[in-house]
Write a protein that holds these residues in place. Structure first.
Motif, PDB file in Angstrom:
ATOM      1  N   ALA A  49       0.826  -1.205   0.000  1.00  0.00           N
ATOM      2  CA  ALA A  49       0.000   0.000   0.000  1.00  0.00           C
ATOM      3  C   ALA A  49       0.860   1.255   0.000  1.00  0.00           C
ATOM      4  O   ALA A  49       0.538   2.248  -0.660  1.00  0.00           O
ATOM      5  N   SER A  50       1.963   1.214   0.716  1.00  0.00           N
ATOM      6  CA  SER A  50       2.864   2.361   0.761  1.00  0.00           C
ATOM      7  C   SER A  50       3.512   2.615  -0.596  1.00  0.00           C
ATOM      8  O   SER A  50       3.608   3.761  -1.053  1.00  0.00           O
ATOM      9  N   LEU A  51       3.923   1.556  -1.269  1.00  0.00           N
ATOM     10  CA  LEU A  51       4.565   1.699  -2.578  1.00  0.00           C
ATOM     11  C   LEU A  51       3.593   2.217  -3.631  1.00  0.00           C
ATOM     12  O   LEU A  51       4.004   2.896  -4.589  1.00  0.00           O
ATOM     13  N   THR A  52       2.320   1.905  -3.485  1.00  0.00           N
ATOM     14  CA  THR A  52       1.321   2.326  -4.472  1.00  0.00           C
ATOM     15  C   THR A  52       0.633   3.636  -4.091  1.00  0.00           C
ATOM     16  O   THR A  52      -0.303   4.064  -4.774  1.00  0.00           O
ATOM     17  N   GLY A  53       1.060   4.269  -2.999  1.00  0.00           N
ATOM     18  CA  GLY A  53       0.522   5.557  -2.619  1.00  0.00           C
ATOM     19  C   GLY A  53      -0.775   5.526  -1.838  1.00  0.00           C
ATOM     20  O   GLY A  53      -1.396   6.569  -1.629  1.00  0.00           O
ATOM     21  N   LEU A  54      -1.194   4.336  -1.387  1.00  0.00           N
ATOM     22  CA  LEU A  54      -2.434   4.245  -0.616  1.00  0.00           C
ATOM     23  C   LEU A  54      -2.239   4.674   0.832  1.00  0.00           C
ATOM     24  O   LEU A  54      -3.214   4.863   1.568  1.00  0.00           O
ATOM     25  N   MET A  55      -0.996   4.804   1.261  1.00  0.00           N
ATOM     26  CA  MET A  55      -0.686   5.332   2.584  1.00  0.00           C
ATOM     27  C   MET A  55       0.765   5.799   2.601  1.00  0.00           C
ATOM     28  O   MET A  55       1.549   5.440   1.718  1.00  0.00           O
ATOM     29  N   ARG A  56       1.096   6.618   3.603  1.00  0.00           N
ATOM     30  CA  ARG A  56       2.476   7.056   3.789  1.00  0.00           C
ATOM     31  C   ARG A  56       2.881   6.772   5.226  1.00  0.00           C
ATOM     32  O   ARG A  56       2.315   7.356   6.161  1.00  0.00           O
ATOM     33  N   ALA A  57       3.843   5.891   5.387  1.00  0.00           N
ATOM     34  CA  ALA A  57       4.254   5.490   6.728  1.00  0.00           C
ATOM     35  C   ALA A  57       4.801   6.665   7.526  1.00  0.00           C
ATOM     36  O   ALA A  57       4.600   6.754   8.744  1.00  0.00           O
ATOM     37  N   GLU A  58       5.461   7.604   6.860  1.00  0.00           N
ATOM     38  CA  GLU A  58       6.054   8.735   7.567  1.00  0.00           C
ATOM     39  C   GLU A  58       5.001   9.647   8.192  1.00  0.00           C
ATOM     40  O   GLU A  58       5.302  10.439   9.096  1.00  0.00           O
ATOM     41  N   ASP A  59       3.752   9.558   7.730  1.00  0.00           N
ATOM     42  CA  ASP A  59       2.682  10.383   8.286  1.00  0.00           C
ATOM     43  C   ASP A  59       1.979   9.727   9.466  1.00  0.00           C
ATOM     44  O   ASP A  59       1.173  10.374  10.152  1.00  0.00           O
ATOM     45  N   ALA A  60       2.236   8.440   9.680  1.00  0.00           N
ATOM     46  CA  ALA A  60       1.579   7.723  10.774  1.00  0.00           C
ATOM     47  C   ALA A  60       2.003   8.311  12.116  1.00  0.00           C
ATOM     48  O   ALA A  60       3.151   8.717  12.302  1.00  0.00           O
ATOM     49  N   ARG A  61       1.085   8.351  13.062  1.00  0.00           N
ATOM     50  CA  ARG A  61       1.385   8.948  14.354  1.00  0.00           C
ATOM     51  C   ARG A  61       2.556   8.235  15.029  1.00  0.00           C
ATOM     52  O   ARG A  61       3.387   8.877  15.676  1.00  0.00           O
ATOM     53  N   MET A  62       2.628   6.931  14.913  1.00  0.00           N
ATOM     54  CA  MET A  62       3.710   6.185  15.549  1.00  0.00           C
ATOM     55  C   MET A  62       5.074   6.618  15.046  1.00  0.00           C
ATOM     56  O   MET A  62       6.068   6.540  15.768  1.00  0.00           O
ATOM     57  N   MET A  63       5.134   7.072  13.787  1.00  0.00           N
ATOM     58  CA  MET A  63       6.393   7.499  13.208  1.00  0.00           C
ATOM     59  C   MET A  63       6.630   8.987  13.399  1.00  0.00           C
ATOM     60  O   MET A  63       7.779   9.441  13.476  1.00  0.00           O
ATOM     61  N   ALA A  64       5.565   9.759  13.478  1.00  0.00           N
ATOM     62  CA  ALA A  64       5.689  11.215  13.491  1.00  0.00           C
ATOM     63  C   ALA A  64       6.007  11.794  14.855  1.00  0.00           C
ATOM     64  O   ALA A  64       6.292  12.990  14.963  1.00  0.00           O
ATOM     65  N   VAL A  65       5.947  10.987  15.911  1.00  0.00           N
ATOM     66  CA  VAL A  65       6.274  11.471  17.255  1.00  0.00           C
ATOM     67  C   VAL A  65       7.519  10.758  17.759  1.00  0.00           C
ATOM     68  O   VAL A  65       7.898   9.703  17.250  1.00  0.00           O
ATOM     69  N   ALA A  66       8.153  11.339  18.766  1.00  0.00           N
ATOM     70  CA  ALA A  66       9.352  10.713  19.341  1.00  0.00           C
ATOM     71  C   ALA A  66       9.003   9.374  19.967  1.00  0.00           C
ATOM     72  O   ALA A  66       7.960   9.228  20.620  1.00  0.00           O
ATOM     73  N   GLY A  67       9.869   8.401  19.757  1.00  0.00           N
ATOM     74  CA  GLY A  67       9.687   7.095  20.368  1.00  0.00           C
ATOM     75  C   GLY A  67      10.554   6.959  21.601  1.00  0.00           C
ATOM     76  O   GLY A  67      11.476   7.742  21.831  1.00  0.00           O
ATOM     77  N   SER A  68      10.256   5.970  22.410  1.00  0.00           N
ATOM     78  CA  SER A  68      11.007   5.748  23.645  1.00  0.00           C
ATOM     79  C   SER A  68      11.703   4.397  23.598  1.00  0.00           C
ATOM     80  O   SER A  68      11.052   3.355  23.594  1.00  0.00           O
ATOM     81  N   TRP A  69      13.042   4.432  23.553  1.00  0.00           N
ATOM     82  CA  TRP A  69      13.800   3.178  23.610  1.00  0.00           C
ATOM     83  C   TRP A  69      13.615   2.517  24.974  1.00  0.00           C
ATOM     84  O   TRP A  69      13.405   1.299  25.053  1.00  0.00           O
ATOM     85  N   SER A  70      13.697   3.320  26.041  1.00  0.00           N
ATOM     86  CA  SER A  70      13.545   2.757  27.387  1.00  0.00           C
ATOM     87  C   SER A  70      12.136   2.210  27.586  1.00  0.00           C
ATOM     88  O   SER A  70      11.945   1.149  28.206  1.00  0.00           O
ATOM     89  N   GLY A  71      11.143   2.909  27.052  1.00  0.00           N
ATOM     90  CA  GLY A  71       9.778   2.421  27.159  1.00  0.00           C
ATOM     91  C   GLY A  71       9.579   1.123  26.417  1.00  0.00           C
ATOM     92  O   GLY A  71       8.882   0.214  26.893  1.00  0.00           O
ATOM     93  N   ALA A  72      10.200   1.018  25.239  1.00  0.00           N
ATOM     94  CA  ALA A  72      10.083  -0.209  24.448  1.00  0.00           C
ATOM     95  C   ALA A  72      10.699  -1.388  25.180  1.00  0.00           C
ATOM     96  O   ALA A  72      10.145  -2.498  25.180  1.00  0.00           O
ATOM     97  N   ILE A  73      11.835  -1.166  25.821  1.00  0.00           N
ATOM     98  CA  ILE A  73      12.522  -2.253  26.528  1.00  0.00           C
ATOM     99  C   ILE A  73      11.764  -2.653  27.790  1.00  0.00           C
ATOM    100  O   ILE A  73      11.400  -3.827  27.967  1.00  0.00           O
ATOM    101  N   ILE A  74      11.532  -1.678  28.668  1.00  0.00           N
ATOM    102  CA  ILE A  74      10.882  -1.985  29.952  1.00  0.00           C
ATOM    103  C   ILE A  74       9.434  -2.411  29.732  1.00  0.00           C
ATOM    104  O   ILE A  74       8.968  -3.424  30.278  1.00  0.00           O
ATOM    105  N   GLY A  75       8.712  -1.633  28.925  1.00  0.00           N
ATOM    106  CA  GLY A  75       7.314  -1.961  28.663  1.00  0.00           C
ATOM    107  C   GLY A  75       7.147  -3.261  27.915  1.00  0.00           C
ATOM    108  O   GLY A  75       6.228  -4.041  28.193  1.00  0.00           O
ATOM    109  N   GLY A  76       8.039  -3.507  26.952  1.00  0.00           N
ATOM    110  CA  GLY A  76       7.969  -4.756  26.201  1.00  0.00           C
ATOM    111  C   GLY A  76       8.182  -5.970  27.092  1.00  0.00           C
ATOM    112  O   GLY A  76       7.461  -6.979  26.991  1.00  0.00           O
TER     113      GLY A  76
END
Length: 352
Positions: free
Chosen positions: A71-98
């Motif tokens: 879908a991304s390659l055909t223009g049906l969505m843009r991953a860079e616009d997704a909220r998960m990508m557009a905000v800062a992520g937490s490495w510590s949160g991913a480790i501890i929370g995961g």
């Protein structure tokens, strides 16, 4: 009716909720029929088996990669616009929370998505655990546990105010995501063949991954025609469970994608269970199982919110667009689940 006409007729918020419902119905039916479960896959793997649960999980994950990257390659969505990508992520949160989420899903005998599906079949363990999960998730989002979550998440964050795109950061071409998905799908089908998994179960396992792509494409499409900003998102159950709980408790709550998603999954699984005659009340086996399930649900509620997503939200939805912290969270969920199975469940079986 085209998307613009739909939005003009029923409004942006109801359209978002409708899209959540469509995504949820697809997910609920497919997850029930395929018996998709990350906890079952990690337990199999921890015990040295590449069995049916591993095959189903891997097929779901790979299918999500194929559909979403296509879908991304055909223009049906843009991953860079997704909220998960557009905000800062937490490495510590991913480790501890995961790690916390992985421990919790073994204790509760199912991840949050699996609990929701089982709850629709009449499983009281899943209903109770799911409610605890939703309450703790809400407390972590905007309640008493918020300071602890924010502190742990702030220990180590991604630079630049955005998450890290694994594909672009590694310098790989855009089509490599699709190639990886196809390669993993071939591996999943080979494991499925060795375990003699039926064609129907494989189709529904693929349907879970397809549901993730449906959510991404629908919310992206809505964001292109809506007047107000629209979050580009897909299936996940930590935040949506908390939002759905508050929607039914707060008369001022508004409709959104999440409010359609969670009921959609429940209804989809309920319909599937009714058609396959799997509706039946099930209680806790004993007090020990109940205590473990309740503790596990609480760990998943806080851990999922800290990690930025649950086994579906981070493990499949975030993974399908190559969000770096989502992949790290998924890895830590596997580690936490495998360690818990070894230290608790396997030792219990050995002494039984």
């Amino acid at each position: 009716m085209d998307l613009i006409a739909l939005v003009e007729r029923i409004g942006e918020a109801p359209t978002a909720a409708l899209f959540g419902m469509i995504t949820g119905l697809t997910f609920g039916i497919a997850a029930h029929r395929s018996r998709f479960c990350l906890r079952a896959a990690t337990v199999e793997f921890a015990r040295g088996s590449m069995g049916p649960a591993v095959a189903v999980w891997l097929l779901t994950f790979s299918t999500a990669l194929v559909w979403v990257q296509g879908a991304s390659l055909t223009g049906l969505m843009r991953a860079e616009d997704a909220r998960m990508m557009a905000v800062a992520g937490s490495w510590s949160g991913a480790i501890i929370g995961g790690l916390m989420f992985g421990i919790g899903m073994v204790l509760a005998r199912g991840c949050s998505g699996r609990l929701l599906v089982l709850a629709a079949t009449g499983n009281m363990r899943s209903i109770v655990s799911g409610l605890i999960f939703a309450v703790i998730a809400q407390m972590s989002l905007g309640g008493w546990l918020t300071p602890a979550r924010e502190y742990l998440a702030g220990l180590w964050v991604t630079p630049g105010g955005r998450n890290v795109d694994l594909l672009s950061t590694s310098g790989m071409p855009d089509y490599m995501g699709l190639v990886m998905g196809i390669a993993l799908a071939v591996l999943a089908l080979e494991i499925s063949r060795r375990n003699r998994i039926g064609f129907g179960r494989l189709v529904f396992a693929s349907g879970v991954g397809f549901a993730v792509a449906v959510g991404w494409v629908l919310t992206f499409g809505l964001s292109q025609v809506a007047f107000e900003p629209v979050q580009i998102e897909s299936a996940t159950f930590t935040g949506p469970s908390a939002h759905t709980l508050m929607y039914f408790l707060d008369r001022n709550a508004v409709l959104e994608f999440d409010i359609g998603l969670v009921p959609g999954v429940f209804i989809g699984a309920l319909i599937s269970a009714a058609l396959t005659r799997e509706l039946r009340w099930q209680a806790f086996d004993n007090a020990l199982v109940m205590r473990k399930a309740m503790i596990g649900a609480a760990l998943m509620g806080f851990g999922g919110m800290l990690a930025g997503g649950c086994a579906i939200g981070a493990g499949v939805t975030g993974g399908s667009i190559f969000v770096a912290t989502a992949w790290l969270a998924l890895f830590c969920m596997w580690i936490g689940a495998m360690a818990t199975d070894y230290l608790i469940d396997q030792k219990h079986l050995a002494t039984a």
